[in-house]
Design a protein around this motif. Sequence first.
Motif, PDB file in Angstrom:
ATOM      1  N   VAL A   1       0.858  -1.054  -0.049  1.00 58.35           N
ATOM      2  CA  VAL A   1      -0.175   0.018   0.064  1.00 58.35           C
ATOM      3  C   VAL A   1       0.824   1.181  -0.008  1.00 58.35           C
ATOM      4  N   HIS A   2       1.098   1.788  -1.148  1.00 55.41           N
ATOM      5  CA  HIS A   2       1.847   3.070  -1.530  1.00 55.41           C
ATOM      6  C   HIS A   2       1.197   4.498  -1.269  1.00 55.41           C
ATOM      7  N   GLY A   3      -0.173   4.327  -1.463  1.00 51.02           N
ATOM      8  CA  GLY A   3      -1.104   5.597  -1.391  1.00 51.02           C
ATOM      9  C   GLY A   3      -2.480   5.109  -1.561  1.00 51.02           C
ATOM     10  N   LEU A   4      -3.089   6.261  -1.552  1.00 55.67           N
ATOM     11  CA  LEU A   4      -4.571   6.169  -1.392  1.00 55.67           C
ATOM     12  C   LEU A   4      -5.025   5.309  -2.845  1.00 55.67           C
ATOM     13  N   LEU A   5      -4.412   5.545  -3.921  1.00 54.22           N
ATOM     14  CA  LEU A   5      -4.806   4.981  -5.098  1.00 54.22           C
ATOM     15  C   LEU A   5      -4.635   3.267  -4.922  1.00 54.22           C
ATOM     16  N   ASP A   6      -3.884   2.710  -4.333  1.00 59.22           N
ATOM     17  CA  ASP A   6      -3.779   1.447  -3.776  1.00 59.22           C
ATOM     18  C   ASP A   6      -5.052   0.773  -3.017  1.00 59.22           C
ATOM     19  N   GLY A   7      -5.310   1.582  -2.139  1.00 57.89           N
ATOM     20  CA  GLY A   7      -6.376   1.102  -1.397  1.00 57.89           C
ATOM     21  C   GLY A   7      -7.809   1.161  -2.289  1.00 57.89           C
TER      22      GLY A   7
ATOM     23  N   ASN B   1      10.206   7.195  -1.799  1.00 53.68           N
ATOM     24  CA  ASN B   1       9.341   8.244  -1.588  1.00 53.68           C
ATOM     25  C   ASN B   1       8.687   7.938  -0.156  1.00 53.68           C
ATOM     26  N   ARG B   2       8.390   6.770   0.150  1.00 52.03           N
ATOM     27  CA  ARG B   2       7.933   6.673   1.730  1.00 52.03           C
ATOM     28  C   ARG B   2       8.811   6.969   2.790  1.00 52.03           C
TER      29      ARG B   2
END
Length: 421
Positions: free
Chosen positions: A149-155, A345-346
């Motif tokens: 899960v790298h960002g809201l798009l993955d969710g 980036n994280r």
Amino acid sequence: MSGRSPVPVTGGGAVVPPALLHHPRSALTWVTTAVLGVGALVIAGLFVAFGGLGPVALVTFLAALAFPVILLVIFWLDRYEPEPARYRLAAIGWGGVVAVILSFVVESAAALVTGNESFASFAIVAPVVEETGKGLFLVAVVLLRRSQVHGLLDGVVYGALVGVGFAFVEDILYYLSALNEGGAAGLTTTVVLRGVMSPFAHPLFTAATGLGFGIGATSTSRAKQVVAPLLGYLTGIVLHGIWNGSTVYGGRGFLTAYGLIMLPLLIVIISIAIWARSREGRMLLTALQQTVQMGWTRPEEVRWVARISDRVSARRYARMRAGKPAAQALRAFQQTMIEIAFLHNRFVNGTAPRDVNQRMLGLLDRAAALRPFVVLPPELPQPTLPGGPPGAATAPGWIPPGLPEWYGPGAGTRPTRAGWS
């Protein structure tokens, strides 16, 4: 090692070790596959016992027609940092097997209290139970595979895929019931209502839950890590409850909810996902440029990873010059570089796992091992970000507490291990 034979890249005899082209499968992956497979066979057997092989084949075909466009949209949104195929399949399988079974068992038990045809059953029990069953996949991903899960798009992507799996199996059941009770006319009406007008309903509900999980999983705020998933989950329940409850008031209630609530919210979720996709593209380019500054990436590699169209063009060029194995090696290299950029980036955002250095070392080693087999097109001018030329980005100037010194200032341009350039 996977047991596959090494694949030659060129006529000179160079080979790509199979382990570099195929990620090893964990025990959890094999167990999940087995459980979902057995569950799918059980559900299929029950459907055949209930409706017969011919009718089941017919309604399964009709149910499947509703989702290719939705899946194409989901995969398009997921192209900058595509989720592994096994996780995509697991999300669909969870929705179509685990969530369906949990919902059937719990709703059947609740019906003993509320009744099958009551408003509470439709508008309260079913939304809570079904969104909980689907949302548990997101809980499992965050707890067991947080790095995915790298960002809201993955969710959003994972939530929508779970919703697709659930809706597909539920549609088969509804179509079978409509065929048995109303014949061809009943089946046609149900297909139009569920398969034509609203195949996006379940993906939308669970995408709302996934949006909350994506925000929470990538936040440094403890409060947001708890509140965002909870709000996303409650939003999914409310949307589901409004959708189910509207059917109690007949066609007018259904169309009102459809036009005033569902379609506008579908547009909102898609707009957020498109914005997040665009942001991912900019982030990927920035992070790759930063890894160039740190000496982990070659400048000429950035273009063929950062842009989707250039990734495809580069693989086509590699296939033309050195055959299919070269294209496979380049695809694996591109995916590894993407993972490096997102992990970096994280770190910059302060949301990296505490074993960030160990993970980064593994990714850098994999990229270094693949690099000798990479065939890139002739060097072209590098893409630029607004406000500066390539390389304008700089490495972060701070180190989160508890992280080893090499990922930050004062450690030179790279970790103490050699061979990444």
